[in-house]
Design an enzyme around this catalytic site. Sequence first.
Site, PDB file in Angstrom:
ATOM      1  N   ASP A  64       6.466  37.638  11.130  1.00 32.45           N
ATOM      2  CA  ASP A  64       7.279  37.068  10.039  1.00 32.45           C
ATOM      3  C   ASP A  64       8.218  38.085   9.366  1.00 32.45           C
ATOM      4  O   ASP A  64       9.003  37.711   8.509  1.00 32.45           O
ATOM      5  CB  ASP A  64       6.344  36.440   8.974  1.00 32.45           C
ATOM      6  CG  ASP A  64       5.238  37.426   8.516  1.00 32.45           C
ATOM      7  OD1 ASP A  64       4.106  36.971   8.300  1.00 32.45           O
ATOM      8  OD2 ASP A  64       5.526  38.640   8.395  1.00 32.45           O
ATOM      9  N   THR A  66      -7.100  39.928   9.335  1.00 31.69           N
ATOM     10  CA  THR A  66      -7.102  39.603  10.763  1.00 31.69           C
ATOM     11  C   THR A  66      -8.516  39.227  11.200  1.00 31.69           C
ATOM     12  O   THR A  66      -9.504  39.811  10.768  1.00 31.69           O
ATOM     13  CB  THR A  66      -6.571  40.777  11.624  1.00 31.69           C
ATOM     14  OG1 THR A  66      -6.621  40.381  13.012  1.00 31.69           O
ATOM     15  CG2 THR A  66      -7.372  42.045  11.439  1.00 31.69           C
ATOM     16  N   GLN A  75       0.266  42.276  13.399  1.00 33.05           N
ATOM     17  CA  GLN A  75       0.231  41.269  14.484  1.00 33.05           C
ATOM     18  C   GLN A  75       1.139  40.094  14.105  1.00 33.05           C
ATOM     19  O   GLN A  75       1.322  39.173  14.886  1.00 33.05           O
ATOM     20  CB  GLN A  75      -1.196  40.758  14.687  1.00 33.05           C
ATOM     21  CG  GLN A  75      -2.188  41.862  15.032  1.00 33.05           C
ATOM     22  CD  GLN A  75      -3.610  41.344  15.002  1.00 33.05           C
ATOM     23  OE1 GLN A  75      -4.094  40.736  15.953  1.00 33.05           O
ATOM     24  NE2 GLN A  75      -4.274  41.583  13.886  1.00 33.05           N
ATOM     25  N   ASN A  76       1.671  40.152  12.879  1.00 29.42           N
ATOM     26  CA  ASN A  76       2.477  39.034  12.381  1.00 29.42           C
ATOM     27  C   ASN A  76       3.906  39.130  12.895  1.00 29.42           C
ATOM     28  O   ASN A  76       4.376  40.214  13.213  1.00 29.42           O
ATOM     29  CB  ASN A  76       2.463  39.017  10.845  1.00 29.42           C
ATOM     30  CG  ASN A  76       1.056  38.866  10.297  1.00 29.42           C
ATOM     31  OD1 ASN A  76       0.168  38.347  10.989  1.00 29.42           O
ATOM     32  ND2 ASN A  76       0.822  39.359   9.104  1.00 29.42           N
ATOM     33  N   CYS A  91      26.488  34.076  27.144  1.00 33.32           N
ATOM     34  CA  CYS A  91      26.548  34.297  28.608  1.00 33.32           C
ATOM     35  C   CYS A  91      25.933  33.108  29.358  1.00 33.32           C
ATOM     36  O   CYS A  91      25.916  33.078  30.574  1.00 33.32           O
ATOM     37  CB  CYS A  91      25.782  35.584  28.968  1.00 33.32           C
ATOM     38  SG  CYS A  91      23.995  35.361  28.977  1.00 33.32           S
ATOM     39  N   HIS A  93       3.231  42.103  18.030  1.00 36.23           N
ATOM     40  CA  HIS A  93       3.553  40.882  18.795  1.00 36.23           C
ATOM     41  C   HIS A  93       5.012  40.503  18.631  1.00 36.23           C
ATOM     42  O   HIS A  93       5.383  39.352  18.753  1.00 36.23           O
ATOM     43  CB  HIS A  93       2.650  39.723  18.349  1.00 36.23           C
ATOM     44  CG  HIS A  93       1.190  39.986  18.650  1.00 36.23           C
ATOM     45  ND1 HIS A  93       0.163  39.471  17.901  1.00 36.23           N
ATOM     46  CD2 HIS A  93       0.599  40.760  19.586  1.00 36.23           C
ATOM     47  CE1 HIS A  93      -0.998  39.901  18.390  1.00 36.23           C
ATOM     48  NE2 HIS A  93      -0.758  40.682  19.414  1.00 36.23           N
ATOM     49  N   CYS A 110      20.952  38.251  29.492  1.00 33.45           N
ATOM     50  CA  CYS A 110      21.637  39.537  29.204  1.00 33.45           C
ATOM     51  C   CYS A 110      20.893  40.370  28.173  1.00 33.45           C
ATOM     52  O   CYS A 110      21.339  41.441  27.783  1.00 33.45           O
ATOM     53  CB  CYS A 110      23.062  39.257  28.718  1.00 33.45           C
ATOM     54  SG  CYS A 110      23.111  38.565  27.041  1.00 33.45           S
TER      55      CYS A 110
HETATM   56  N1  APR Z   1      -6.583  37.017   2.391  1.00 34.35           N
HETATM   57  C1  APR Z   1      -7.207  37.768   3.328  1.00 34.35           C
HETATM   58  N2  APR Z   1      -7.601  37.293   4.536  1.00 34.35           N
HETATM   59  C2  APR Z   1      -7.349  35.998   4.788  1.00 34.35           C
HETATM   60  C3  APR Z   1      -6.693  35.144   3.865  1.00 34.35           C
HETATM   61  C4  APR Z   1      -6.304  35.706   2.621  1.00 34.35           C
HETATM   62  N3  APR Z   1      -5.675  34.988   1.680  1.00 34.35           N
HETATM   63  N4  APR Z   1      -6.597  33.900   4.426  1.00 34.35           N
HETATM   64  C5  APR Z   1      -7.147  33.983   5.656  1.00 34.35           C
HETATM   65  N5  APR Z   1      -7.608  35.243   5.872  1.00 34.35           N
HETATM   66  C6  APR Z   1      -8.218  35.785   7.086  1.00 34.35           C
HETATM   67  C7  APR Z   1      -9.088  34.815   7.849  1.00 34.35           C
HETATM   68  O1  APR Z   1     -10.437  34.903   7.365  1.00 34.35           O
HETATM   69  C8  APR Z   1      -8.977  35.368   9.282  1.00 34.35           C
HETATM   70  O2  APR Z   1      -9.946  36.390   9.503  1.00 34.35           O
HETATM   71  O3  APR Z   1      -7.151  36.102   7.960  1.00 34.35           O
HETATM   72  C9  APR Z   1      -7.593  35.998   9.306  1.00 34.35           C
HETATM   73  C10 APR Z   1      -6.572  35.165  10.083  1.00 34.35           C
HETATM   74  O4  APR Z   1      -6.978  35.165  11.422  1.00 34.35           O
HETATM   75  P1  APR Z   1      -6.005  34.579  12.544  1.00 34.35           P
HETATM   76  O5  APR Z   1      -5.424  33.305  12.074  1.00 34.35           O
HETATM   77  O6  APR Z   1      -6.778  34.647  13.830  1.00 34.35           O
HETATM   78  O7  APR Z   1      -4.800  35.610  12.590  1.00 34.35           O
HETATM   79  P2  APR Z   1      -4.719  36.990  13.361  1.00 34.35           P
HETATM   80  O8  APR Z   1      -6.004  37.737  13.258  1.00 34.35           O
HETATM   81  O9  APR Z   1      -3.488  37.650  12.888  1.00 34.35           O
HETATM   82  O10 APR Z   1      -4.483  36.518  14.892  1.00 34.35           O
HETATM   83  C11 APR Z   1      -4.182  37.528  15.827  1.00 34.35           C
HETATM   84  O11 APR Z   1      -3.682  35.905  17.516  1.00 34.35           O
HETATM   85  O12 APR Z   1      -2.798  33.886  18.032  1.00 34.35           O
HETATM   86  C12 APR Z   1      -2.564  35.224  18.081  1.00 34.35           C
HETATM   87  O13 APR Z   1      -0.477  36.247  18.126  1.00 34.35           O
HETATM   88  C13 APR Z   1      -1.357  35.582  17.276  1.00 34.35           C
HETATM   89  O14 APR Z   1      -0.988  37.588  16.005  1.00 34.35           O
HETATM   90  C14 APR Z   1      -1.897  36.514  16.206  1.00 34.35           C
HETATM   91  C15 APR Z   1      -3.188  37.025  16.813  1.00 34.35           C
END
Ligand code: APR
Length: 248
Positions: A105, A189, A102-103, A151, A120, A131
């Site tokens: 980067d 996530t 979902q990242n 363009c 994403h 274009c």
């Molecule tokens: N190691 C493992 N997990 C971690 C760490 C770490 N060092 N630091 C944070 N986390 C966990 C948090 O506990 C949380 O569950 O990573 C998760 C981050 O959650 P979000 O910030 O909601 O990210 P994500 O789940 O990728 O969001 C999904 O939402 O806003 C949209 O498009 C954006 O892709 C993103 C999507």
Amino acid sequence: MEKLIKRAAKDLSGSKNVVALTGAGISIESGIPPFRGKGGIWEKIDPMEFAHIDAFMRDPAKVWNVLIKEMKNITDTAKPNDAHKALAQLEKHGILKTVITQNVDGLHQMAGNTDVIEFHGNFAWQRCMDCNRKIKNDQVDISQIPPKCECGGILRPDCVFFGEPIPTDHLMRSQQASAECDIMLVIGTSAVVQPAALMPVIAKESNATVIEINLEKTPLTDQISDYILLGKSGEVMNRIMAQMERFD
Ligand code: APR
């Protein structure tokens, strides 16, 4: 935790079709802030005001000035961390097939994974609204905001804004990979954004083992995941890889 590290190492060693689903948590140790929770990007800026396609169409300069420039600075300097490198190793050993991330980067590709579905999109490229030409981030002249294509069209990040659909091919391939895998490794996530958070459900329904790595429990933990390794993804993945080497 040691028992779970051993269990995860054993499960992964015995698999030829692992799929990873990753979120912002896997990139924290590369210096990229999460979206939610402490220090999250959405704590500072309202996603509906700066990360929604309608907001961008209404005032592209405003979105460029806040969200995109902030994200561009972060992603331009970030490097893969141990968790990204471990997933690249698992692909090299023929254990991991695909990363669904979902990242935005681009760190999984930088670490060496070759099959990465960017659910994403990503911030490494900009795309012309007229274009459709794609331009690498570091080739975009941001002295003029919003930056323009040759363009004359406005450039936007090649990511999926809120309010936009997930590219159909990414969705289809992710659903297929999730249905075919025998293990889904869900790393970093919060599992609150659909349809990405549906992939572990599809994997579970296809009898895969779902293993979570996160600092805290998520909505998947007690419903879908077989078990969760609570800790930082870089450290947990290092311990699993070290345990797997002992099996070799
Ligand atoms: N190691 C493992 N997990 C971690 C760490 C770490 N060092 N630091 C944070 N986390 C966990 C948090 O506990 C949380 O569950 O990573 C998760 C981050 O959650 P979000 O910030 O909601 O990210 P994500 O789940 O990728 O969001 C999904 O939402 O806003 C949209 O498009 C954006 O892709 C993103 C999507």
